[in-house]
Design a protein around this motif. Sequence first.
Motif, mmCIF file in Angstrom:
data_model
loop_
_atom_site.group_PDB
_atom_site.id
_atom_site.type_symbol
_atom_site.label_atom_id
_atom_site.label_comp_id
_atom_site.label_asym_id
_atom_site.label_seq_id
_atom_site.Cartn_x
_atom_site.Cartn_y
_atom_site.Cartn_z
ATOM 1 N N UNK A 26 -4.611 -2.905 -8.448
ATOM 2 C CA UNK A 26 -5.455 -1.602 -8.038
ATOM 3 C C UNK A 26 -3.900 -0.307 -8.762
ATOM 4 N N UNK A 27 -2.775 -0.897 -8.384
ATOM 5 C CA UNK A 27 -2.158 0.585 -8.231
ATOM 6 C C UNK A 27 -1.739 1.025 -9.766
ATOM 7 N N UNK A 28 -0.747 2.064 -10.008
ATOM 8 C CA UNK A 28 -0.409 2.441 -12.149
ATOM 9 C C UNK A 28 0.766 2.381 -12.274
ATOM 10 N N UNK A 29 0.611 2.935 -12.848
ATOM 11 C CA UNK A 29 1.763 2.997 -14.117
ATOM 12 C C UNK A 29 2.466 4.059 -13.414
ATOM 13 N N UNK A 30 2.247 5.226 -13.175
ATOM 14 C CA UNK A 30 3.129 6.057 -12.570
ATOM 15 C C UNK A 30 3.281 5.982 -11.390
ATOM 16 N N UNK A 31 2.667 5.185 -10.678
ATOM 17 C CA UNK A 31 3.695 4.519 -8.938
ATOM 18 C C UNK A 31 5.059 3.723 -9.556
ATOM 19 N N UNK A 32 4.799 3.222 -9.943
ATOM 20 C CA UNK A 32 5.527 1.411 -10.588
ATOM 21 C C UNK A 32 6.843 3.400 -11.075
ATOM 22 N N UNK A 33 6.350 4.138 -11.662
ATOM 23 C CA UNK A 33 7.948 5.175 -12.241
ATOM 24 C C UNK A 33 8.293 5.611 -11.263
ATOM 25 N N UNK A 34 7.543 6.102 -10.449
ATOM 26 C CA UNK A 34 8.347 7.105 -9.444
ATOM 27 C C UNK A 34 8.807 5.404 -8.692
ATOM 28 N N UNK A 35 9.074 4.008 -8.087
ATOM 29 C CA UNK A 35 9.524 4.013 -7.734
ATOM 30 C C UNK A 35 11.280 3.574 -8.218
ATOM 31 N N UNK A 36 10.636 3.554 -9.644
ATOM 32 C CA UNK A 36 12.403 3.059 -10.749
ATOM 33 C C UNK A 36 13.041 4.150 -10.562
ATOM 34 N N UNK A 37 12.611 5.763 -11.048
ATOM 35 C CA UNK A 37 12.793 6.492 -10.470
ATOM 36 C C UNK A 37 13.643 7.029 -9.203
ATOM 37 N N UNK A 38 13.242 6.801 -8.374
ATOM 38 C CA UNK A 38 13.394 6.621 -6.817
ATOM 39 C C UNK A 38 14.775 6.057 -6.554
ATOM 40 N N UNK A 39 14.513 4.643 -7.036
ATOM 41 C CA UNK A 39 15.787 3.923 -7.157
ATOM 42 C C UNK A 39 16.809 3.861 -8.144
ATOM 43 N N UNK A 40 16.793 4.751 -9.408
ATOM 44 C CA UNK A 40 18.003 4.641 -10.106
ATOM 45 C C UNK A 40 18.305 5.653 -9.968
ATOM 46 N N UNK A 41 17.356 7.003 -10.124
ATOM 47 C CA UNK A 41 18.012 8.248 -9.837
ATOM 48 C C UNK A 41 17.709 8.862 -11.772
ATOM 49 N N UNK A 42 17.052 8.089 -12.674
ATOM 50 C CA UNK A 42 16.611 8.468 -13.720
ATOM 51 C C UNK A 42 15.106 9.265 -13.580
ATOM 52 N N UNK A 43 15.143 10.482 -14.018
ATOM 53 C CA UNK A 43 14.157 11.280 -14.158
ATOM 54 C C UNK A 43 13.452 10.168 -15.221
ATOM 55 N N UNK A 44 11.668 10.978 -14.962
ATOM 56 C CA UNK A 44 10.341 10.083 -16.561
ATOM 57 C C UNK A 44 11.439 10.239 -16.993
ATOM 58 N N UNK A 45 11.843 11.642 -18.059
ATOM 59 C CA UNK A 45 11.783 11.195 -19.136
ATOM 60 C C UNK A 45 13.316 10.678 -19.858
ATOM 61 N N UNK A 46 14.246 10.827 -18.289
ATOM 62 C CA UNK A 46 15.224 8.970 -18.559
ATOM 63 C C UNK A 46 14.681 8.144 -18.909
ATOM 64 N N UNK A 47 14.225 7.389 -17.525
ATOM 65 C CA UNK A 47 13.844 6.378 -17.837
ATOM 66 C C UNK A 47 12.807 6.130 -18.809
ATOM 67 N N UNK A 48 11.926 7.206 -20.059
ATOM 68 C CA UNK A 48 11.080 6.156 -20.691
ATOM 69 C C UNK A 48 12.482 6.284 -22.354
ATOM 70 N N UNK A 49 13.448 7.437 -22.012
ATOM 71 C CA UNK A 49 14.711 6.939 -22.944
ATOM 72 C C UNK A 49 15.029 5.483 -23.138
#
Length: 117
Positions: A26-49
């Motif tokens: 019941x969680x979202x892709x947006x939450x996963x992206x937030x976690x990964x960006x928090x951990x790595x320092x990537x922006x959402x755009x950099x993560x997608x790249x």
Amino acid sequence: MTKPKIYTMSFAKVYPLYIAKAERKGRTKAEVDTIICWLTGYSPEELQEQVDKQTDVETFFAEAPELPSRNLIKGVICGVRVEDIEEETMKNIRYMDKLIDELAKGKKMEKILRDSS
């Protein structure tokens, strides 16, 4: 010594597994992206790249802009205490596993992101 298979695997193959795990609970892709960006320092755009480039997991972490808050992550994942893992790439992989597990278990985002405010 040979590298673990996960190191050479494309992050683009692992990423949807994290999303699927979260969405099953019941969680979202947006939450996963937030976690990964928090951990790595990537922006959402950099993560997608990184996903689009099919970057391998080892390079994904090696190129991460910063890993500032990971020392706040404590606990056990796959039977191993994350803070005791010495090899940096494996430690980063396990940190991400731990955070996604916490998300799937229903933990609040503020707690997952170790909000100290």
